[in-house]
Design a protein around this motif. Sequence first.
Motif, PDB file in Angstrom:
ATOM      1  N   TYR A  84       0.862  -1.189   0.000  1.00 10.23           N
ATOM      2  CA  TYR A  84       0.000   0.000   0.000  1.00 10.23           C
ATOM      3  C   TYR A  84       0.895   1.236   0.000  1.00 10.23           C
ATOM      4  O   TYR A  84       1.621   1.478   0.970  1.00 10.23           O
ATOM      5  CB  TYR A  84      -0.894   0.012   1.242  1.00 10.23           C
ATOM      6  N   ASP A 118      -5.459  -9.332   7.681  1.00  9.95           N
ATOM      7  CA  ASP A 118      -6.864  -9.124   7.317  1.00  9.95           C
ATOM      8  C   ASP A 118      -7.737 -10.294   7.750  1.00  9.95           C
ATOM      9  O   ASP A 118      -7.459 -11.433   7.370  1.00  9.95           O
ATOM     10  CB  ASP A 118      -7.006  -9.003   5.796  1.00  9.95           C
ATOM     11  N   ARG A 123     -12.611  -7.028   2.063  1.00  8.80           N
ATOM     12  CA  ARG A 123     -12.501  -7.088   0.602  1.00  8.80           C
ATOM     13  C   ARG A 123     -11.654  -5.920   0.111  1.00  8.80           C
ATOM     14  O   ARG A 123     -11.569  -4.885   0.769  1.00  8.80           O
ATOM     15  CB  ARG A 123     -13.898  -6.958  -0.043  1.00  8.80           C
ATOM     16  N   SER A 124     -11.081  -6.062  -1.080  1.00  5.22           N
ATOM     17  CA  SER A 124     -10.337  -4.922  -1.633  1.00  5.22           C
ATOM     18  C   SER A 124     -11.324  -3.869  -2.156  1.00  5.22           C
ATOM     19  O   SER A 124     -11.038  -2.681  -2.150  1.00  5.22           O
ATOM     20  CB  SER A 124      -9.394  -5.375  -2.742  1.00  5.22           C
ATOM     21  N   ASP A 125     -12.508  -4.312  -2.574  1.00  8.56           N
ATOM     22  CA  ASP A 125     -13.522  -3.376  -3.073  1.00  8.56           C
ATOM     23  C   ASP A 125     -14.850  -3.695  -2.380  1.00  8.56           C
ATOM     24  O   ASP A 125     -15.775  -4.212  -2.994  1.00  8.56           O
ATOM     25  CB  ASP A 125     -13.661  -3.542  -4.600  1.00  8.56           C
ATOM     26  N   LYS A 164      -7.940   1.678  -1.278  1.00  4.82           N
ATOM     27  CA  LYS A 164      -6.537   1.239  -1.253  1.00  4.82           C
ATOM     28  C   LYS A 164      -6.196   0.443  -2.505  1.00  4.82           C
ATOM     29  O   LYS A 164      -5.047   0.354  -2.898  1.00  4.82           O
ATOM     30  CB  LYS A 164      -6.286   0.374   0.011  1.00  4.82           C
ATOM     31  N   ARG A 165      -7.209  -0.163  -3.112  1.00  6.68           N
ATOM     32  CA  ARG A 165      -6.961  -0.966  -4.309  1.00  6.68           C
ATOM     33  C   ARG A 165      -6.539  -0.096  -5.488  1.00  6.68           C
ATOM     34  O   ARG A 165      -6.010  -0.609  -6.473  1.00  6.68           O
ATOM     35  CB  ARG A 165      -8.229  -1.752  -4.671  1.00  6.68           C
ATOM     36  N   VAL A 324     -12.660  -2.804   4.325  1.00 12.94           N
ATOM     37  CA  VAL A 324     -11.654  -2.863   3.266  1.00 12.94           C
ATOM     38  C   VAL A 324     -10.363  -3.488   3.805  1.00 12.94           C
ATOM     39  O   VAL A 324     -10.014  -3.305   4.974  1.00 12.94           O
ATOM     40  CB  VAL A 324     -11.421  -1.440   2.688  1.00 12.94           C
ATOM     41  N   ARG A 325      -9.689  -4.208   2.926  1.00 15.07           N
ATOM     42  CA  ARG A 325      -8.439  -4.868   3.341  1.00 15.07           C
ATOM     43  C   ARG A 325      -7.401  -3.844   3.776  1.00 15.07           C
ATOM     44  O   ARG A 325      -7.256  -2.794   3.150  1.00 15.07           O
ATOM     45  CB  ARG A 325      -7.873  -5.686   2.191  1.00 15.07           C
TER      46      ARG A 325
END
Length: 451
Positions: A84, A118, A123-125, A164-165, A324-325
């Motif tokens: 990140y 995590d 989830r990323s999204d 973050k994705r 979010v992750r």
Amino acid sequence: MDTGITGECPITLDEPPLLSQPRAAAPRDAETSGSFPSRLDKANPKWNDWKWQVRNRIRSVGALQECFPELSLSSSLIEVAEKYPLAITPYYASLIRRMDDLDPVFRMSVPQAQELTDPPFLRSDPLEEESDMPVPGLVHRYRDRALVMATTMCSMYCRHCTRKRVAGTREVTISACRIRQIHEYLVQHPEVKDVIISGGDPLTMDTPALERLLEAIRSVPSVELIRLGTRTPVVMPMRITSELTTMLKKYQPIWVNTHFNHPQELTPEAIAACGALVDAGIPMGNQTVLLRGVNDDPELMAQLCRGLLRARVKPYYLFQCDLVRGVEHFRTPLTKGLEIMEYLRGRVSGLAIPTFVVDTPHGGGKVPLLPNYIVSTSPTHTVLRNFEGMMMSYPEPHYRTEAEAAPVSDCGAARGVWQVANGRVSALIPAGSERTTRRARIQARRPMADV
Ligand code: SF4
């Protein structure tokens, strides 16, 4: 995943990305290249030049250590910063008061090892924005609103970012071709009245680049409102130049929603930046994210909300941290947000009270949450309670059907909520509250004739 911010376009790419910075090797000015600590020197003559701030961001764990030699860094931080991105403007870094995560600015900007841990439900999204993109880079979820991801770049990468994705994975801005596709979609969908320009942070774009996007959106006759979502007034307030506000004024009505999370961010520079936008006729709202160890404290939140109003920024949303992750260590239980809302009501102006919302998983959208102010109901009365615990009977409309108006027998219970619900008692007032004590004092001072 195609967010539409890649600069690639299936039609033609007639322009390079409007502002693009390589992640690892952002150029630094000659006078700062020898020594990192000078980046944090406010006496630097270029301090108020926003492009200097961008060029001199702290972009690596090594640079962080050079700026803050007293900082103890774990080896996993390099891994975190690779996963990140890390970027902190010299201005925002200068707000750090202590070198550990008890400092809110430190906690929001410096990578933490917990970002790698995590639970499986993250989830990323989590908001499933990618599934609501009819055109890459344009999220159309609510019927009358759409969100444009104008860039993947931010001047500071918040550790709690919900995107973050996307944010900082590559620093590129929307291509001219993509702007045309979005324009075309908006023309074909006149139900979209409100377009939010977000990212990344759109105010990291050069003014002419941002203007090209605004021009395209404003030329769609059915678009009534344009909103900018930006953390720039907080993390790089020198970006709010007269060149920028003069340009923005041409595309009114424009609203700006910014993102203050802690009173420590309400510096004179940040307040002046908000003032410059408001003076240009741009109303401002604030979207705070509720973050463990940063602002999960009712009195601190009251201070923040009052400070925002003084800066002429309306506290708009208090967001529950998304699923979010990489942000689990920031999440608070929902009850914390409710506790804060309970505290704010009655203690700060109604104007200073944001709406507490959960942006729900699976793209369910925002759900507002409030403490429960309805204690009980009957066909004739509703029992409401206020912040003091006072319970009032609110009579329902006089005109009602026979069944609705049927008398309710009183079973002789002791005075309580039931009697308020049936209109037999108009209020239950707790003794000893600050207000009842003050009222009693006023009453005692009144001359007999007034009683
Ligand atoms: S400014 Fe917004 S988009 Fe950028 S990192 Fe912070 S929360 Fe994410």
